[in-house]
Design a protein around this motif. Sequence first.
Motif, PDB file in Angstrom:
ATOM      1  N   LYS A 118     -12.682  -7.403  13.581  1.00  0.00           N
ATOM      2  CA  LYS A 118     -14.017  -7.790  13.141  1.00  0.00           C
ATOM      3  C   LYS A 118     -14.657  -8.708  14.177  1.00  0.00           C
ATOM      4  CE  LYS A 118     -13.477  -5.641   9.226  1.00  0.00           C
ATOM      5  NZ  LYS A 118     -14.183  -4.354   8.985  1.00  0.00           N
TER       6      LYS A 118
ATOM      7  N   GLN B  18     -18.545 -10.981  15.061  1.00  0.00           N
ATOM      8  CA  GLN B  18     -19.875 -11.452  14.692  1.00  0.00           C
ATOM      9  C   GLN B  18     -20.668 -11.641  15.975  1.00  0.00           C
ATOM     10  OE1 GLN B  18     -20.004 -14.486  11.396  1.00  0.00           O
ATOM     11  NE2 GLN B  18     -17.842 -14.702  11.906  1.00  0.00           N
TER      12      GLN B  18
ATOM     13  N   ASN C  60     -26.425  -8.115  18.093  1.00  0.00           N
ATOM     14  CA  ASN C  60     -26.217  -7.392  16.830  1.00  0.00           C
ATOM     15  C   ASN C  60     -25.069  -6.402  17.000  1.00  0.00           C
ATOM     16  OD1 ASN C  60     -26.311  -6.012  14.446  1.00  0.00           O
ATOM     17  ND2 ASN C  60     -28.444  -5.388  14.583  1.00  0.00           N
ATOM     18  N   CYS C  61     -23.950  -6.682  16.334  1.00  0.00           N
ATOM     19  CA  CYS C  61     -22.813  -5.753  16.349  1.00  0.00           C
ATOM     20  C   CYS C  61     -22.373  -5.461  14.919  1.00  0.00           C
ATOM     21  CB  CYS C  61     -21.668  -6.297  17.186  1.00  0.00           C
ATOM     22  SG  CYS C  61     -21.021  -7.919  16.679  1.00  0.00           S
ATOM     23  N   ASP C  62     -23.320  -5.513  13.983  1.00  0.00           N
ATOM     24  CA  ASP C  62     -23.018  -5.259  12.578  1.00  0.00           C
ATOM     25  C   ASP C  62     -22.402  -3.874  12.410  1.00  0.00           C
ATOM     26  OD1 ASP C  62     -24.095  -7.693  12.078  1.00  0.00           O
ATOM     27  OD2 ASP C  62     -25.978  -6.950  11.226  1.00  0.00           O
ATOM     28  N   ASP C  63     -21.394  -3.788  11.553  1.00  0.00           N
ATOM     29  CA  ASP C  63     -20.745  -2.528  11.176  1.00  0.00           C
ATOM     30  C   ASP C  63     -19.946  -1.891  12.313  1.00  0.00           C
ATOM     31  OD1 ASP C  63     -21.941  -2.718   8.626  1.00  0.00           O
ATOM     32  OD2 ASP C  63     -23.775  -1.775   9.379  1.00  0.00           O
TER      33      ASP C  63
ATOM     34  N   ASP D 152     -16.555  -1.590  14.580  1.00  0.00           N
ATOM     35  CA  ASP D 152     -15.128  -1.862  14.401  1.00  0.00           C
ATOM     36  C   ASP D 152     -14.483  -2.039  15.773  1.00  0.00           C
ATOM     37  OD1 ASP D 152     -12.513  -2.082  13.664  1.00  0.00           O
ATOM     38  OD2 ASP D 152     -12.331  -0.072  12.805  1.00  0.00           O
TER      39      ASP D 152
END
Length: 197
Positions: free
Chosen positions: A132, A134, A144-147, A149
């Motif tokens: 994970k 952030q 922005n590295c949301d979602d 893996d």
Amino acid sequence: PAPTPAPTPAPTSVPIPAATPAPSPPTSNHVEVYSTGRAFMALNRTSGKARCWGDSSFGGSCPRWGFNFENVTDVYSTRSAFMALDKNSGEAQCWGWWSFGGSCNRRRNFLGVTDVYSTRYAFMALDRNSGKAQCWGRADFGGNCDDMDFLGITDVYSTHSAFMALNRNTGKAQCWGNERSGGDCGDMDFLGVTEVY
């Protein structure tokens, strides 16, 4: 004739063991200095005191309330912001230009973070064990590295405005940020790559 006396044997040299140096006493002036593009931060790890100077928009004004620098384990910076992290508790403080990495408010939990990387205006905090991450700061600089893996990632690189996360074992990589600055590596196969520049 009188007998010749036997020669006196030379004294045997006995090696003297080297002295064990005494441990250095702890210093009260263990100061480390960090910088952004227009500001400095000097941290005394022993006392937990920090001083900042320079352009306040670039981190030249230290946070004064709600954070104890005594427990800080690592300090990172972009061109416009600082991040002080306590890896043991997961607490962090960011300051400087808020939209360029200077805001990592208390909703973010950095417990488990193993590595932090930066571009010019964004941070990435990675937990290699869970995969994970952030990211915050300007999205077009990798904020922005949301979602996404990152499990299995072995290396992270950055340009001025993009990140690359590489798994050397599979040859797979993820790139994000400004596409024209390296933020798009599409379906490229990096199997066998040993170095990235």
